[in-house]
Scaffold this motif. Structure first.
Motif, PDB file in Angstrom:
ATOM      1  N   SER A  64       0.855  -1.191   0.000  1.00 32.30           N
ATOM      2  CA  SER A  64       0.000   0.000   0.000  1.00 32.30           C
ATOM      3  C   SER A  64       0.889   1.238   0.000  1.00 32.30           C
ATOM      4  O   SER A  64       2.056   1.171   0.382  1.00 32.30           O
ATOM      5  CB  SER A  64      -0.935   0.010   1.216  1.00 32.30           C
ATOM      6  N   HIS A 138      -8.275  -2.617   5.070  1.00 37.63           N
ATOM      7  CA  HIS A 138      -8.070  -1.175   5.173  1.00 37.63           C
ATOM      8  C   HIS A 138      -7.102  -0.796   6.288  1.00 37.63           C
ATOM      9  O   HIS A 138      -7.399   0.052   7.124  1.00 37.63           O
ATOM     10  CB  HIS A 138      -9.425  -0.481   5.354  1.00 37.63           C
ATOM     11  N   ARG A 142      -1.297  -4.195   5.087  1.00 31.22           N
ATOM     12  CA  ARG A 142      -2.254  -5.206   4.657  1.00 31.22           C
ATOM     13  C   ARG A 142      -1.599  -6.235   3.731  1.00 31.22           C
ATOM     14  O   ARG A 142      -2.129  -6.581   2.688  1.00 31.22           O
ATOM     15  CB  ARG A 142      -3.425  -4.527   3.966  1.00 31.22           C
ATOM     16  N   ALA A 146      -2.774  -8.211   0.243  1.00 32.73           N
ATOM     17  CA  ALA A 146      -2.052  -8.041  -1.018  1.00 32.73           C
ATOM     18  C   ALA A 146      -1.663  -9.391  -1.615  1.00 32.73           C
ATOM     19  O   ALA A 146      -1.830  -9.624  -2.812  1.00 32.73           O
ATOM     20  CB  ALA A 146      -0.813  -7.172  -0.809  1.00 32.73           C
ATOM     21  N   GLY A 177      -2.004  -4.628  -4.621  1.00 29.05           N
ATOM     22  CA  GLY A 177      -2.338  -3.335  -4.043  1.00 29.05           C
ATOM     23  C   GLY A 177      -3.735  -2.877  -4.401  1.00 29.05           C
ATOM     24  O   GLY A 177      -4.239  -1.911  -3.863  1.00 29.05           O
ATOM     25  N   THR A 178      -4.378  -3.585  -5.331  1.00 28.89           N
ATOM     26  CA  THR A 178      -5.741  -3.246  -5.708  1.00 28.89           C
ATOM     27  C   THR A 178      -6.626  -4.448  -5.453  1.00 28.89           C
ATOM     28  O   THR A 178      -6.176  -5.583  -5.506  1.00 28.89           O
ATOM     29  CB  THR A 178      -5.829  -2.868  -7.207  1.00 28.89           C
TER      30      THR A 178
END
Length: 189
Positions: A64, A138, A142, A146, A177-178
């Motif tokens: 992130s 969140h 994280r 990932a 990351g998404t």
């Protein structure tokens, strides 16, 4: 002749009953096993790694924009278990360069992770409080999310091809990351 006919009819009826019972033996309504019922998770045995993380096999991955740590996975340690758990060694490096190595597992079906142990003072130490925890999306660090989203899971299913996992960990292709969406554009867990 009547006795012979009754005997033949009795044999035929017995054979018909046997065939009917045999045919019903695999029927889930008769056997009580529902093929559509969710299966109960049964984790296989987990042994701690024999070796420390292999520095030549560490693959960094993006987590992130808000984390200050660097995360890497030892690609030689990835084990895709038949029990639905993918186990791996992760190395976390803080801004001053100190490292911590952990042996963990991820379950894609329930979106959970587990810390099996840590590498301390030249040896793997099991985590006595090890339990399954939900992966958090969140938070800055994280990294389990990932890894799950970018390489180890195919939505809520375990990626079973090590070759596909390694290809997904390639920094140019890594999407951890998404958060992926399904075919309807709905965000996953």
């Amino acid at each position: 002749m009547i006795k012979s006919f009754q005997k033949s009819r009795s044999y035929a009826l017995s054979a018909l009953i046997c065939l009917t019972l045999t045919a019903c033996g695999g029927d889930p309504m008769v056997s009580g096993l529902d093929p559509f019922a969710p299966s109960v998770f049964k984790e296989g045995s987990t042994t701690m790694p024999l070796n420390p993380p292999n520095p030549d096999k560490l693959q960094s991955f993006y987590v992130s924009p808000t984390t200050v740590f660097k995360f890497s996975i030892d690609t030689s340690s990835i084990l895709i278990g038949a029990d639905g758990v993918t186990r791996y060694i992760v190395v976390i490096t803080n801004p001053s360069g100190d490292q911590q190595a952990q042996y963990e597992g991820i379950r894609c079906d329930s979106y959970q992770w587990r810390l099996y142990g840590s590498y301390e003072s030249g040896a793997w130490r099991p985590n006595p409080l090890s339990q399954w925890n939900y992966i958090k999306l969140h938070v800055p660090n994280r990294y389990q999310a990932a890894l799950a989203q970018g390489a180890l899971c195919d939505f809520s299913s375990q990626e079973t091809s090590l070759k596909a996992v390694l290809r997904s960990l390639n920094p140019e292709k890594f999407t951890g990351g998404t958060q992926p969406t399904n075919s309807f554009g709905v965000m996953g867990n």
